[in-house]
Design a protein around this motif. Structure first.
Motif, PDB file in Angstrom:
ATOM      1  N   TYR A 149     -15.153 -21.252 -35.885  1.00 30.47           N
ATOM      2  CA  TYR A 149     -13.794 -20.739 -36.083  1.00 30.47           C
ATOM      3  C   TYR A 149     -13.361 -20.862 -37.540  1.00 30.47           C
ATOM      4  O   TYR A 149     -12.194 -20.675 -37.875  1.00 30.47           O
ATOM      5  N   SER A 173     -12.761 -29.398 -33.322  1.00 26.92           N
ATOM      6  CA  SER A 173     -11.537 -29.293 -32.530  1.00 26.92           C
ATOM      7  C   SER A 173     -11.804 -28.489 -31.261  1.00 26.92           C
ATOM      8  O   SER A 173     -12.068 -27.283 -31.326  1.00 26.92           O
ATOM      9  N   ALA A 174     -11.725 -29.172 -30.103  1.00 25.25           N
ATOM     10  CA  ALA A 174     -11.947 -28.473 -28.831  1.00 25.25           C
ATOM     11  C   ALA A 174     -10.889 -27.401 -28.608  1.00 25.25           C
ATOM     12  O   ALA A 174     -11.193 -26.287 -28.171  1.00 25.25           O
ATOM     13  N   GLU A 175      -9.633 -27.723 -28.925  1.00 31.55           N
ATOM     14  CA  GLU A 175      -8.551 -26.774 -28.690  1.00 31.55           C
ATOM     15  C   GLU A 175      -8.741 -25.507 -29.515  1.00 31.55           C
ATOM     16  O   GLU A 175      -8.610 -24.383 -28.998  1.00 31.55           O
ATOM     17  N   THR A 176      -9.056 -25.666 -30.815  1.00 30.03           N
ATOM     18  CA  THR A 176      -9.230 -24.504 -31.681  1.00 30.03           C
ATOM     19  C   THR A 176     -10.442 -23.682 -31.266  1.00 30.03           C
ATOM     20  O   THR A 176     -10.396 -22.440 -31.247  1.00 30.03           O
ATOM     21  N   TRP A 204     -11.854 -23.442 -28.249  1.00 27.46           N
ATOM     22  CA  TRP A 204     -11.628 -22.723 -26.997  1.00 27.46           C
ATOM     23  C   TRP A 204     -10.630 -21.578 -27.180  1.00 27.46           C
ATOM     24  O   TRP A 204     -10.785 -20.511 -26.578  1.00 27.46           O
ATOM     25  N   ARG A 205      -9.629 -21.778 -28.013  1.00 29.52           N
ATOM     26  CA  ARG A 205      -8.671 -20.713 -28.260  1.00 29.52           C
ATOM     27  C   ARG A 205      -9.372 -19.497 -28.873  1.00 29.52           C
ATOM     28  O   ARG A 205      -9.128 -18.351 -28.474  1.00 29.52           O
ATOM     29  N   ARG A 260     -11.694 -17.677 -26.357  1.00 36.85           N
ATOM     30  CA  ARG A 260     -10.957 -16.802 -25.448  1.00 36.85           C
ATOM     31  C   ARG A 260     -10.603 -15.476 -26.135  1.00 36.85           C
ATOM     32  O   ARG A 260     -10.585 -14.418 -25.498  1.00 36.85           O
TER      33      ARG A 260
END
Length: 384
Positions: free
Chosen positions: A15, A40-43, A45-46, A49
């Motif tokens: 990312y 960063s898992a959140e970044t 996965w965002r 998607r």
């Protein structure tokens, strides 16, 4: 349970600036699954998607062998856009290859070029050298023979520090002609390569990537110039040529890369970014007609251009089109397809080649096949 048969490409730093561009292009091209890796898992996965089509994400720390091994599992190829390869002294590449997975690194890790195992490893050696090695292959595609290549590359824009590492390592392998002995390319007279009038500095170099292609294409002459709009970057490169920290001195090289990145940021402040390349190749068609082919590449998206190079390399490696062993990226880029990807994936970019007959006496038609035999090195001591 349906199992997706498409090969998986894992993107370290997926990312980040270059990684995100490469991921979007690969998703648009289709034919593969993507795994976005980062801390960063959140970044991660965002972004996965956003890519859609079954893209997945994973937390990964390139400094942790166990984490890297877990990320690599199930991948056909790992595209490393993390920028940590040189700092880790080749550990990322070694870990990926040990797992039986192909490796594409967007930072030259400075490690061995000796083949290891059955997988492929491809290293990015800086934008100038990569373009210098790819463009003559593009222009020579379909010719019976070629004799002379001359080209230049210029750009303006902030250089990320990890990309600067590849640039500096590439300069260590290049033949660098002192500025005071280099008159620069001649003005355009129909037989020379035109250069921009706004150049602050012009440096004549012979990158290893161009030397390799000159040998493989059996060129009699090969010339390459870097056209710099300084003043910071040209002045830094002059200092680097004198100081030249040893390749094994990682701290000194990283410090130099950070300085180059700062100078590029100062030079480009308030100005639009761009990359421009122009080159000419003299050759002979299969019908025996002497021709001159010209190439023009222009892009205002510097990061996007590197992302295209990253994505198409990973694409080629994953499809088994790159032999096992360690390669520089310039030697693996498909000649015509790379230009096509640049135009299709980078808005407002140009990548075009033209051809004109060359019928002047004493040109290529007078060159015998024995003069083009393998092993004839390009002339590096003559002007373009």
């Amino acid at each position: 349970m349906n199992i997706d048969p498409r090969p998986m490409i894992g993107i370290l730093g997926g990312y980040g600036r270059v990684g995100a561009v490469a991921a979007r292009i690969l998703a648009a091209e289709g034919g593969c699954r993507l795994r976005v890796g980062g801390r960063s898992a959140e970044t991660a996965w965002r972004f996965a998607r956003e890519l859609g089509d079954g893209a997945e994400a994973a937390v990964v720390d390139t400094r942790d062998d166990q984490s890297l091994t877990h990320f690599t599992r199930g991948c056909a190829t790992v595209l490393d856009c993390s920028g940590t390869a040189f700092a880790l002294r080749g550990q990322v590449r070694a870990s990926v290859l040990t797992a039986g997975v192909h490796y594409v690194g967007m930072t030259d890790d400075g490690g061995s070029r000796t083949p290891a195992g059955a997988c492929s490893a491809v290293l990015f050696t800086g934008l100038s050298g990569t373009l210098a090695g790819w463009v003559p292959r593009w222009l020579a595609d379909g010719l019976e023979s070629a004799t002379r290549f001359s080209g230049w590359w210029g750009g303006l824009g902030a250089i990320p520090s990890h990309t600067a590492v590849s640039c500096l390592l590439g300069r260590r392998h290049a033949v660098d002609f002192p500025a005071e002995h280099d008159p620069g390319p001649a003005p355009f007279d129909g037989d020379a390569t035109p250069v921009p009038v706004h150049a602050t500095a012009v440096r004549r170099v012979l990158p290893e990537e161009l030397r390799e292609q000159a040998y493989l294409l059996r060129l009699r002459e090969a010339h390459w110039h870097e056209v710099l709009k300084g003043p910071g970057v040209p002045a830094f490169l002059d200092r680097f040529a004198v100081q030249h920290p040893a390749t094994g001195d990682g701290k000194a090289l990283m410090a130099a890369a950070r300085e180059l990145a700062r100078e590029s940021l100062r030079d480009s402040a308030g100005s639009p970014a761009y990359q421009v390349l122009y080159g000419t190749l003299d050759g002979v068609t299969h019908d025996g007609v002497p021709v001159r082919r010209s190439a023009l590449l222009h892009s205002t998206d510097v990061t996007g251009l590197v992302g295209v190079i990253a994505s198409i390399t990973a694409h080629e490696v994953t499809r088994g089109r790159v032999a096992s062993g360690v390669h520089v990226m310039a030697a693996t880029l498909p000649p015509e397809a790379t230009a096509d990807w640049i135009v299709r994936h980078l808005p407002r970019s140009t990548a075009q080649a033209t051809e004109m007959p060359r019928r002047e006496p004493g040109m290529m038609a007078s060159v015998s096949p024995t003069d083009r035999r393998p092993g004839v090195r390009p002339r590096a001591d003559s002007g373009p």
